[in-house]
Design a protein around this motif. Structure first.
Motif, PDB file in Angstrom:
ATOM      1  N   LYS A 234       0.594  -1.135   0.163  1.00 48.81           N
ATOM      2  CA  LYS A 234      -0.022   0.070   0.051  1.00 48.81           C
ATOM      3  C   LYS A 234       0.772   1.474  -0.031  1.00 48.81           C
ATOM      4  O   LYS A 234       0.200   2.311   0.193  1.00 48.81           O
ATOM      5  N   GLU A 235       2.209   1.027  -0.117  1.00 48.06           N
ATOM      6  CA  GLU A 235       3.076   2.240   0.084  1.00 48.06           C
ATOM      7  C   GLU A 235       2.959   2.871  -1.354  1.00 48.06           C
ATOM      8  O   GLU A 235       2.946   2.214  -2.441  1.00 48.06           O
ATOM      9  N   ARG A 236       3.167   4.224  -1.322  1.00 49.80           N
ATOM     10  CA  ARG A 236       3.474   4.865  -2.845  1.00 49.80           C
ATOM     11  C   ARG A 236       4.764   4.896  -3.293  1.00 49.80           C
ATOM     12  O   ARG A 236       5.796   4.464  -2.460  1.00 49.80           O
ATOM     13  N   VAL A 237       4.752   5.213  -4.335  1.00 50.58           N
ATOM     14  CA  VAL A 237       6.166   5.390  -5.270  1.00 50.58           C
ATOM     15  C   VAL A 237       6.939   6.742  -4.362  1.00 50.58           C
ATOM     16  O   VAL A 237       7.978   6.444  -4.021  1.00 50.58           O
TER      17      VAL A 237
ATOM     18  N   MET B 117      -2.421   8.871   6.210  1.00 53.47           N
ATOM     19  CA  MET B 117      -2.158   9.991   5.597  1.00 53.47           C
ATOM     20  C   MET B 117      -1.503  10.236   4.253  1.00 53.47           C
ATOM     21  O   MET B 117      -0.804  11.042   3.668  1.00 53.47           O
ATOM     22  N   GLN B 118      -1.500   8.876   3.631  1.00 50.52           N
ATOM     23  CA  GLN B 118      -0.531   8.955   2.476  1.00 50.52           C
ATOM     24  C   GLN B 118      -1.282   9.836   1.470  1.00 50.52           C
ATOM     25  O   GLN B 118      -2.494   9.707   1.228  1.00 50.52           O
ATOM     26  N   ARG B 119      -0.697  10.306   0.467  1.00 52.90           N
ATOM     27  CA  ARG B 119      -1.191  11.149  -0.515  1.00 52.90           C
ATOM     28  C   ARG B 119      -1.826  10.217  -1.756  1.00 52.90           C
ATOM     29  O   ARG B 119      -0.910   9.427  -1.935  1.00 52.90           O
ATOM     30  N   PRO B 120      -2.792  10.734  -2.521  1.00 50.20           N
ATOM     31  CA  PRO B 120      -3.192   9.695  -3.387  1.00 50.20           C
ATOM     32  C   PRO B 120      -2.138  10.022  -4.664  1.00 50.20           C
ATOM     33  O   PRO B 120      -1.676  10.949  -4.750  1.00 50.20           O
ATOM     34  N   GLU B 121      -1.958   8.986  -5.307  1.00 49.18           N
ATOM     35  CA  GLU B 121      -0.904   8.993  -6.480  1.00 49.18           C
ATOM     36  C   GLU B 121      -1.692   8.426  -7.709  1.00 49.18           C
ATOM     37  O   GLU B 121      -1.844   7.339  -7.752  1.00 49.18           O
ATOM     38  N   LEU B 122      -1.770   9.464  -8.574  1.00 46.74           N
ATOM     39  CA  LEU B 122      -2.612   8.938  -9.798  1.00 46.74           C
ATOM     40  C   LEU B 122      -1.611   9.106 -10.929  1.00 46.74           C
ATOM     41  O   LEU B 122      -0.672   9.875 -11.161  1.00 46.74           O
TER      42      LEU B 122
END
Lengths: 426, 304
Positions: free
Chosen positions: B147-150, B164-169
């Protein structure tokens, strides 16, 4: 019998990214668990851990959802909150699943997962038929221009594998889909729990002659979904080695966003409008004859024109329109609502600027497609049509034409958080 | 010049490579002072190779950072030095021993230095003013990582807040930071263990020789085969014997187990990985075994 996992050693395997949406009740976790188990993407130690946890919680069966719920708070609450990425492969294809939660309060997560997907998988419970939730999932996938849609009618075992149930859902859904943009639709009757039509063809539904879910995922043709006509090359980084060996080297590094680039092509650099010709294209230390999406390459121009990050290289007679007035569908992702006159940071391709919200034209009800023109703000997880004015011209295409040059993100300047995702109309 | 591809299709490995190169260039363009966290293991070597390709023929425009636990395999350090000298990159070493000596971290007096890596790393990031740190984490490794972002945001304490992760699109990465914060960057998020091996085989690049089958004096502990070394004294009842083994990961020598294997080429390793029934971390990493949320907890504190 499982999936044949013999490996292809030619490295010509391709990639399919798909997004799944649904809640625990639809059997989504069971389905993903089955795909992963049958393709041997789940390992013994992972399965053992899940079995032990299920037992200690007093469940009657192994809860495959535990495989995918990664964060402690999710396990504690028994719900999926965030987008999780899963991987499995068959001999011909590697699959990346963006597994997203299905409830309306997680619309932003679904939008995120769908943004990179080639295919969207929507699950419905055969006993309940189409629900507001399944319609919403289809609407979001269509808004995000996910080119292939699969409606998996799950739990067919609980309706005695009755063709009439499937036919009714099929009829209702295809009728609804005419209002959407769904270029390719497949409706597959399955039972994730017993495996019918997941990997192996079901003997319980001789009336169904279409593909199994796995067969469809393996064979759906995605290569032609990219735009290979309109050349678009957003410049990311200028490579200047400043070494004796490569003294005059000046290369423009980036990832091809559309079309096919070749040496000799007459190109224009935007927004300056200067023209030149591509002299060569390199991938590491090799020259290549052409570059197409999603290749990351380095482009050289014949003339010494001024090119920097944020510029776009396109064909002279086929270039995007520089524009400071943006009309887009925006998905709002934070608690404080989006309001007219609000100022935000915007990132489009490799270009950064600021944006002012000129107008919120309407809020789209993602359940009914109704356009609410009374509301003058967008709340969290809401989608609406918004007009923006930007400080710098953006080099845009309609999102329907190019998902890379047609998309942008909005960033709150105070917190630095990504608060909106935009798809440009046109 | 390479052959024209008439079908305009890229293999999945080429697609992964293109995505990772895009991430490297994006970070180099948008961050003031990035650094690449290098462990010497296969994943960090693949990262170095991708960075080499992303900026060629220029040198990699950032330093590499290694946390010296004092418990690293000597073979891994030799490989690291050869990569550093071939690429001409600047190497920053953050040593746990120095951090203890300088009073930056308390001397926990325990052989497991896994936890001590965290403050040592965070101190090195702060001291050098690094604003982005590339890590070789992959989402297939562990479910918290899935579930971790790049671009993974860390606050001024170096902590990760999974809620509090930022959405990454799309491929639009948000690198905004406040003073004192930094970003962890995972350019090979979408690679699997098999992809990493395929790529090492295809590129023909050097990795530490402990990944290949060799004879080693080992003993069994907690179901894992551990190396005989003065750094890790054997306990009562443990018997040292010579076996034919290889390592699947490169970590702290006192915590990283090996597996019995005769795989001595990349192709043989790939065959072995393809039929492996245990994850690389579950099979051979003591540090991930403590609890179901072991990785998540360490990540929140600022682990790689």
């Amino acid at each position: 019998m499982g999936i044949d996992t013999t490996r292809d050693t030619t490295h010509r395997m391709d990639l399919l990214r798909f997004a799944t949406a649904g809640s625990v009740d639809d059997g989504k976790s069971t389905l993903i668990g089955r795909l992963l188990l049958d393709s041997k993407a789940i390992f013994e130690d992972q399965l053992e851990a899940v079995e032990a946890t299920s037992q200690s919680k007093g469940y009657d069966y192994t809860d495959l959802a535990l495989l995918t719920d990664g964060l402690r708070s999710e396990r504690e609450q028994g719900i999926t909150i965030d987008v999780a990425y899963r991987y499995f492969a068959t001999p011909n294809r590697k699959f990346i699943i963006a597994d997203t939660p299905g409830h309306v309060q997680y619309t932003r997560n679904m939008v995120t997962g769908a943004s990179t997907a080639d295919l969207g998988l929507v699950l419905v419970d055969a006993r309940q038929g189409l629900t507001e939730q399944s319609r919403r999932h289809a609407v979001i996938l269509s808004l995000l221009r996910v080119p292939h849609l699969v409606l998996a009618v799950n739990k067919m075992d609980l309706v005695d594998f009755d063709q009439k149930v499937y036919d009714e859902i099929y009829r209702e859904f295809t009728q609804f889909a005419t209002k959407l943009n769904v270029p390719d639709l497949e409706v597959i009757p399955i039972s994730a729990l017993s495996g019918d039509n997941v990997v192996n063809r079901s003997e319980n539904m001789p009336w169904y002659s279409g593909p199994t879910l796995m067969h469809h995922l393996e064979h759906v043709h995605v290569a032609s979904d990219r735009d290979l006509i309109d050349a678009r090359f957003p410049v990311q980084y200028v490579i200047r080695p400043k070494s004796d060996e490569f003294h005059d080297f000046r290369g423009y590094a980036g990832q091809v966003a559309g079309g096919v680039l070749k040496p000799g092509d007459e190109v224009v650099v935007l927004p300056s409008g200067m023209t030149s010709k591509i002299s060569k294209i390199e991938l590491f230390d090799q020259e290549v004859a052409e570059a197409f999406p999603p290749m990351s390459v380095t482009v050289h121009l014949e003339d010494d024109v001024d090119v920097s990050r944020g510029d776009m290289i396109a064909r002279v007679k086929n270039a995007p329109t520089p524009s400071q007035d943006i009309d887009a569908m925006v998905c709002w992702m934070t608690t404080a609502p989006l309001q007219p006159r609000q100022k935000l940071a915007i990132k489009h391709t490799t270009r950064n600027g600021r944006a002012l919200v000129k107008d919120i034209q309407y809020r789209l009800d993602v359940n009914t497609l109704h356009r609410d023109q009374e509301t003058k703000e967008l709340g969290v997880n809401e989608i609406g049509r918004v007009t923006l004015r930007t400080t710098v011209p953006l080099l845009v295409d309609p999102y329907s034409k190019n998902r890379t040059t047609g998309s942008f993100i909005l960033i709150d300047e105070a917190t630095g958080i990504t608060v909106g995702a935009g798809m440009i109309n046109g | 010049m390479t052959q024209t591809r008439t079908d305009y299709r890229l293999s999945q490995l080429d697609q992964l490579e293109a995505e990772s190169i895009h991430i490297f260039r994006e970070v180099a363009a948008e961050f003031e002072k990035p650094v690449l966290m290098f462990s010497g293991g296969k994943d960090s070597i693949v990262m170095l190779r991708l960075a080499e390709k992303a900026f060629y023929p220029a040198k990699i425009p950032f330093s590499i950072l290694q946390v010296d636990t004092g418990l690293d395999f000597p073979e891994v350090m030799e490989t690291r030095d050869r990569w550093v000298s071939r690429l001409g990159v600047n190497l920053v070493v953050a040593s746990i021993d120095d951090a203890i000596k300088n009073g930056i971290i308390p001397d926990a007096a325990k052989i497991s230095r896994n936890r001590l890596q965290i403050p040592t790393l965070l101190n090195a990031i702060e001291e050098n003013g690094f604003t982005a740190a590339f890590g070789g984490g992959r989402r297939d490794e562990e479910k918290a990582r899935a579930k971790e972002r790049v671009y993974s945001h860390r606050d001024e304490f170096g902590q990760w807040d999974p809620k509090m992760q930022r959405p990454e699109l799309w491929s639009l990465y948000n690198g905004r930071l406040h003073e004192g914060e930094h970003m962890r960057i995972f350019p090979i998020s979408n690679w699997t263990e098999l992809d990493v091996w395929d790529y090492i085989g295809r590129e023909g690049i050097e990795i530490p020789n402990i990944y290949f089958s060799h004879q080693r004096r080992v003993f069994e502990r907690d179901g894992m085969l551990m190396s005989e070394t003065p750094l890790n004294p054997i306990r009562e009842g443990e018997v040292v014997e010579e076996r034919t083994v290889r390592f699947r990961t490169c970590g702290d020598i006192t915590l990283t187990g090996c597996v019995e294997s005769t795989a001595s080429t990349i192709a043989e390793i790939i065959d072995e990985v393809a039929i492996a029934r245990k994850t690389e971390r579950g099979a051979t990493r003591g540090d991930d075994r403590f609890s179901e949320a072991a990785m998540e907890d360490r990540k929140k504190e600022g682990y790689f």
